[in-house]
Design a protein around this motif. Sequence first.
Motif, PDB file in Angstrom:
ATOM      1  N   ILE A  84       0.847  -1.196   0.000  1.00  0.00           N
ATOM      2  CA  ILE A  84       0.000   0.000   0.000  1.00  0.00           C
ATOM      3  C   ILE A  84       0.877   1.238   0.000  1.00  0.00           C
ATOM      4  CG2 ILE A  84      -1.626   1.350   1.380  1.00  0.00           C
ATOM      5  CD1 ILE A  84      -2.916  -1.233   2.258  1.00  0.00           C
ATOM      6  N   ASP A  85       0.552   2.163  -0.871  1.00  0.00           N
ATOM      7  CA  ASP A  85       1.277   3.434  -0.968  1.00  0.00           C
ATOM      8  C   ASP A  85       0.474   4.495  -0.230  1.00  0.00           C
ATOM      9  OD1 ASP A  85       2.646   5.713  -1.619  1.00  0.00           O
ATOM     10  OD2 ASP A  85       2.088   5.692  -3.745  1.00  0.00           O
ATOM     11  N   ASN A  86       1.012   4.961   0.887  1.00  0.00           N
ATOM     12  CA  ASN A  86       0.339   6.004   1.661  1.00  0.00           C
ATOM     13  C   ASN A  86       1.043   7.348   1.548  1.00  0.00           C
ATOM     14  OD1 ASN A  86      -1.963   4.697   2.985  1.00  0.00           O
ATOM     15  ND2 ASN A  86      -0.411   3.411   3.976  1.00  0.00           N
ATOM     16  N   SER A  87       1.795   7.525   0.473  1.00  0.00           N
ATOM     17  CA  SER A  87       2.401   8.836   0.241  1.00  0.00           C
ATOM     18  C   SER A  87       1.307   9.846  -0.087  1.00  0.00           C
ATOM     19  CB  SER A  87       3.415   8.764  -0.894  1.00  0.00           C
ATOM     20  OG  SER A  87       2.796   8.368  -2.108  1.00  0.00           O
ATOM     21  N   VAL A  88       1.632  11.119   0.024  1.00  0.00           N
ATOM     22  CA  VAL A  88       0.634  12.178  -0.160  1.00  0.00           C
ATOM     23  C   VAL A  88       0.129  12.176  -1.598  1.00  0.00           C
ATOM     24  CG1 VAL A  88       0.227  14.670  -0.087  1.00  0.00           C
ATOM     25  CG2 VAL A  88       1.682  13.583   1.650  1.00  0.00           C
ATOM     26  N   PRO A  89      -1.171  11.985  -1.811  1.00  0.00           N
ATOM     27  CA  PRO A  89      -1.700  12.008  -3.182  1.00  0.00           C
ATOM     28  C   PRO A  89      -1.606  13.408  -3.787  1.00  0.00           C
ATOM     29  CG  PRO A  89      -3.289  11.080  -1.607  1.00  0.00           C
ATOM     30  CD  PRO A  89      -2.231  11.766  -0.816  1.00  0.00           C
ATOM     31  N   ALA A  90      -1.635  13.448  -5.082  1.00  0.00           N
ATOM     32  CA  ALA A  90      -1.661  14.741  -5.753  1.00  0.00           C
ATOM     33  C   ALA A  90      -2.974  15.455  -5.465  1.00  0.00           C
ATOM     34  CB  ALA A  90      -1.489  14.549  -7.257  1.00  0.00           C
ATOM     35  N   GLU A  91      -2.917  16.756  -5.541  1.00  0.00           N
ATOM     36  CA  GLU A  91      -4.125  17.560  -5.312  1.00  0.00           C
ATOM     37  C   GLU A  91      -5.191  17.210  -6.344  1.00  0.00           C
ATOM     38  OE1 GLU A  91      -5.153  22.199  -6.041  1.00  0.00           O
ATOM     39  OE2 GLU A  91      -3.500  21.800  -4.642  1.00  0.00           O
ATOM     40  N   THR A 116     -16.919  28.931  -0.460  1.00  0.00           N
ATOM     41  CA  THR A 116     -15.701  28.093  -0.514  1.00  0.00           C
ATOM     42  C   THR A 116     -16.108  26.662  -0.857  1.00  0.00           C
ATOM     43  OG1 THR A 116     -14.602  29.456   1.155  1.00  0.00           O
ATOM     44  CG2 THR A 116     -13.699  27.248   0.751  1.00  0.00           C
ATOM     45  N   ILE A 117     -15.420  26.119  -1.846  1.00  0.00           N
ATOM     46  CA  ILE A 117     -15.641  24.725  -2.257  1.00  0.00           C
ATOM     47  C   ILE A 117     -14.289  24.017  -2.204  1.00  0.00           C
ATOM     48  CG2 ILE A 117     -16.413  23.188  -4.112  1.00  0.00           C
ATOM     49  CD1 ILE A 117     -18.145  25.548  -5.116  1.00  0.00           C
ATOM     50  N   THR A 118     -14.252  22.858  -1.591  1.00  0.00           N
ATOM     51  CA  THR A 118     -12.983  22.135  -1.438  1.00  0.00           C
ATOM     52  C   THR A 118     -13.135  20.685  -1.912  1.00  0.00           C
ATOM     53  OG1 THR A 118     -13.503  21.463   0.830  1.00  0.00           O
ATOM     54  CG2 THR A 118     -12.275  23.519   0.539  1.00  0.00           C
ATOM     55  N   ALA A 119     -11.988  20.104  -2.330  1.00  0.00           N
ATOM     56  CA  ALA A 119     -11.924  18.685  -2.706  1.00  0.00           C
ATOM     57  C   ALA A 119     -10.638  18.108  -2.120  1.00  0.00           C
ATOM     58  CB  ALA A 119     -11.953  18.517  -4.216  1.00  0.00           C
ATOM     59  N   THR A 120     -10.762  16.967  -1.458  1.00  0.00           N
ATOM     60  CA  THR A 120      -9.618  16.302  -0.823  1.00  0.00           C
ATOM     61  C   THR A 120      -9.760  14.796  -1.005  1.00  0.00           C
ATOM     62  OG1 THR A 120      -9.765  18.009   0.905  1.00  0.00           O
ATOM     63  CG2 THR A 120      -8.234  16.182   1.289  1.00  0.00           C
ATOM     64  N   VAL A 121      -8.646  14.117  -1.230  1.00  0.00           N
ATOM     65  CA  VAL A 121      -8.662  12.653  -1.242  1.00  0.00           C
ATOM     66  C   VAL A 121      -7.729  12.153  -0.141  1.00  0.00           C
ATOM     67  CG1 VAL A 121      -9.272  12.376  -3.657  1.00  0.00           C
ATOM     68  CG2 VAL A 121      -6.867  12.552  -3.022  1.00  0.00           C
ATOM     69  N   TYR A 122      -8.000  10.919   0.285  1.00  0.00           N
ATOM     70  CA  TYR A 122      -7.245  10.320   1.384  1.00  0.00           C
ATOM     71  C   TYR A 122      -6.773   8.924   0.983  1.00  0.00           C
ATOM     72  CZ  TYR A 122      -9.441  14.022   4.146  1.00  0.00           C
ATOM     73  OH  TYR A 122      -9.864  15.245   4.626  1.00  0.00           O
ATOM     74  N   THR A 135      -3.935   9.505   5.043  1.00  0.00           N
ATOM     75  CA  THR A 135      -3.090  10.618   4.618  1.00  0.00           C
ATOM     76  C   THR A 135      -3.845  11.463   3.599  1.00  0.00           C
ATOM     77  OG1 THR A 135      -1.085   9.318   4.964  1.00  0.00           O
ATOM     78  CG2 THR A 135      -0.906  11.245   3.543  1.00  0.00           C
ATOM     79  N   PRO A 136      -3.995  12.772   3.860  1.00  0.00           N
ATOM     80  CA  PRO A 136      -4.764  13.616   2.939  1.00  0.00           C
ATOM     81  C   PRO A 136      -3.894  14.187   1.826  1.00  0.00           C
ATOM     82  CG  PRO A 136      -4.211  14.872   4.877  1.00  0.00           C
ATOM     83  CD  PRO A 136      -3.645  13.502   5.101  1.00  0.00           C
ATOM     84  N   SER A 137      -4.533  14.477   0.746  1.00  0.00           N
ATOM     85  CA  SER A 137      -3.870  15.209  -0.327  1.00  0.00           C
ATOM     86  C   SER A 137      -3.889  16.702   0.008  1.00  0.00           C
ATOM     87  CB  SER A 137      -4.623  14.984  -1.630  1.00  0.00           C
ATOM     88  OG  SER A 137      -5.903  15.618  -1.573  1.00  0.00           O
ATOM     89  N   PRO A 138      -3.133  17.522  -0.706  1.00  0.00           N
ATOM     90  CA  PRO A 138      -3.366  18.967  -0.620  1.00  0.00           C
ATOM     91  C   PRO A 138      -4.817  19.271  -0.985  1.00  0.00           C
ATOM     92  CG  PRO A 138      -1.318  18.506  -1.792  1.00  0.00           C
ATOM     93  CD  PRO A 138      -2.021  17.190  -1.618  1.00  0.00           C
TER      94      PRO A 138
END
Length: 727
Positions: A620-627, A697-703, A708-711
């Motif tokens: 499993i890759d838990n590095s920070v995903p791209a925005e 304000t509208i936001t999008a985030t992946v984990y 671990t969250p993305s920017p």
Amino acid sequence: MKLWKFLLSAGGSYLAMTAHASADPISIGFFLFAGPLGAAFSFGALVTAAQIGLYAIGIGASLLVSSALSKSQKIDPGQYKNTFENSPEGSEINAIGRCRLGGVRTFGNTRNRDRYRLTCHAKGPMVAIEEYFLGGREVVVDSDTGNVSSPPFAKSGGSWVTFKTKVGDGTETAWPELISAFPNTWTSAHRVRGIAQSLVKYVSPGIYTEKFGQLYNQGEPESAVTARWNVVYDPREAGADKDNDATWVWSMNGPLCAARIMLSYPDMTVDSFDWDFIAAEADKADTMVPTLTGTEPRSQCSGVWLSEGKRGDTMGQVLESIGCEVTRSGTGLVRIGLIDDAPTADLTLTDDHIVSYSWRSGPEAAERPNVCRISYYSPERGYEMGEIDMTGIAWARVQDEIDRYGEKIYDIELPFCPSASQAQRIARRLFLQARGDTGVVQTNMAGLALWERSYANITFSDIEETPVCKVAPPREDHERGEAELPFTVWPQELIDSPWNPATMEAAAPEQLPNLQYESDLDTPSVASTAVVQYPGGAYETRMRFSSVAGGSIAEANYRTYTGGLPDIWQGMTEYSANGQFAYAAVNTIGKETEFRVRWFNGDGEASYFSDVVNVPDMQIDNSVPAEPYLDVQVTNNGVGDYTFEVVAYSTAMNAVRFVLASNQPEITPGYDGDTRPGLGYTAGGTISNGPAAINVTITATVYTSNGTPSPVATFTYVIPQDPNTNP
């Protein structure tokens, strides 16, 4: 040693020796293979063994061995990749190790427009299937339903072809499909027990349809499988019981496979073998040795043989292919031992023991083999006999003799050897032995100490040398109180120059790709892979791949490895969403895993498979995903209303959770849940201006799997106050 080449004989009459040696050639063979070995070797093999041991001295070991082998019954394992019609003379096919087999079509009939074909591959058990083939082309088969999921056979909700198998372990019952379709022909008594088999059903879309021509324009495609065959008794395994084959295991270990093949013959039982000795040799066979490309076990076995084949021929080819020899223990038990390049002598014969000896310094130069040609059971060539290109390998060509006498080719065929490296290690020894010196030594009764021994240091005082010699079983002359031992001088080159793959090994033949559909489509590529775990605990293995012009249907596959060997290819669920992706609900963490993909166009034409991507250890890759990607379009309708249209997605392969949110309740629906790469999320709404400015304000985030969250992708917009209202 150099003086040996000038000696024709020493200490006795050469002609007298050869005449004496030929007096009773069967006796040596009989004593060598008496008892339990007599069941494993044919009478012809006994004669051949005795002749090679005795007559080789007189006419050249290389030529006689080559002649004896050329007369043996050779099997071409490649021909059994095909499917052929049953006949009263059909032979029982056996297989061991890893083999690709079609087999004998034992039943075929038609019900309405659907055709059924039953193929018996080989005597079981078939331990595991690695690849399925239809018409020589590899296909993916659903392990639950038997549906062929590869285009052009796949269809909505099923398949035009089903491919079901039975392992042949003796517990088989009659095929219910055949009983149902042919109740007057196929009954519950038709069990086909103990035979690994496949039942393929071909469903017709209608003979006047374009699809029928696409599927069956050359008749129904024949079935075949690449599989792991047979089980062996491994005394090293915890819980292994030689009297209970349910505890036996699949293996390619050379000595263990040889014992298993011998056990298929009448009068041979597990009690015929010296298992302590064989276990020690099996350890040696599993020892990793260097090769041109890395390392591999020293002795492996795979191959095909017929039950009606001559036992001696079969076992001779098996033993030669795995680099082993058969001897007996002091109590008459069968031993299967590896042959070392630098063997240790069992004892030394000195002048005190030797009465006389005769010598021949190898075959005449004009007859001596000077070119070694090698073929083996090659996985690289699609499980057929493949020849190795020995160009540039010094030991395989004796150039000065070639220049003087022309090429004298020595063919070595190893139909039970599945490795090019192993084949060359064995072939070097056989080639040098074929060129070597031979003789017979007469000793006092001390020579009988070599009974059931293989190697001796023999002192030749005339030349002041004591070489290691391979000895045949001694013959006793009671009247004279002497023993006679034929011998071959062990090649000193094997002892002085240990195997060095960097200089002595040629590359294996190039990998022959499996037959595929001819195609004008471009070949796709695998871009990336991943394994993830969702917040709820479920696992998923993923792949991203490229699209190709004209491609309309993608077929993505993965397979894992068990014990260093590949499992069967499995289908994935393909989807197109901001890219081309596929997934399978499977946990591959810690496993060696491979991925591939191909495309089909609307006419069923297929591209070639992509290059296989191998991941040695899926994690499993838990590095920070791209925005994530976030796009918001705002429309001012001119009367104080502002309409928002939101599109968001992430192509991060390690994303498992997506959150799309807004600080304004009018923008719906929003999203917070499981996700896959490429999946898009939309939201929208209309907000009217009011007595004060509104900050939107509208936001999008992946984990990732561990949270671990993305920017955060952020969009902001300020709706001005309504000018018709007071602040």
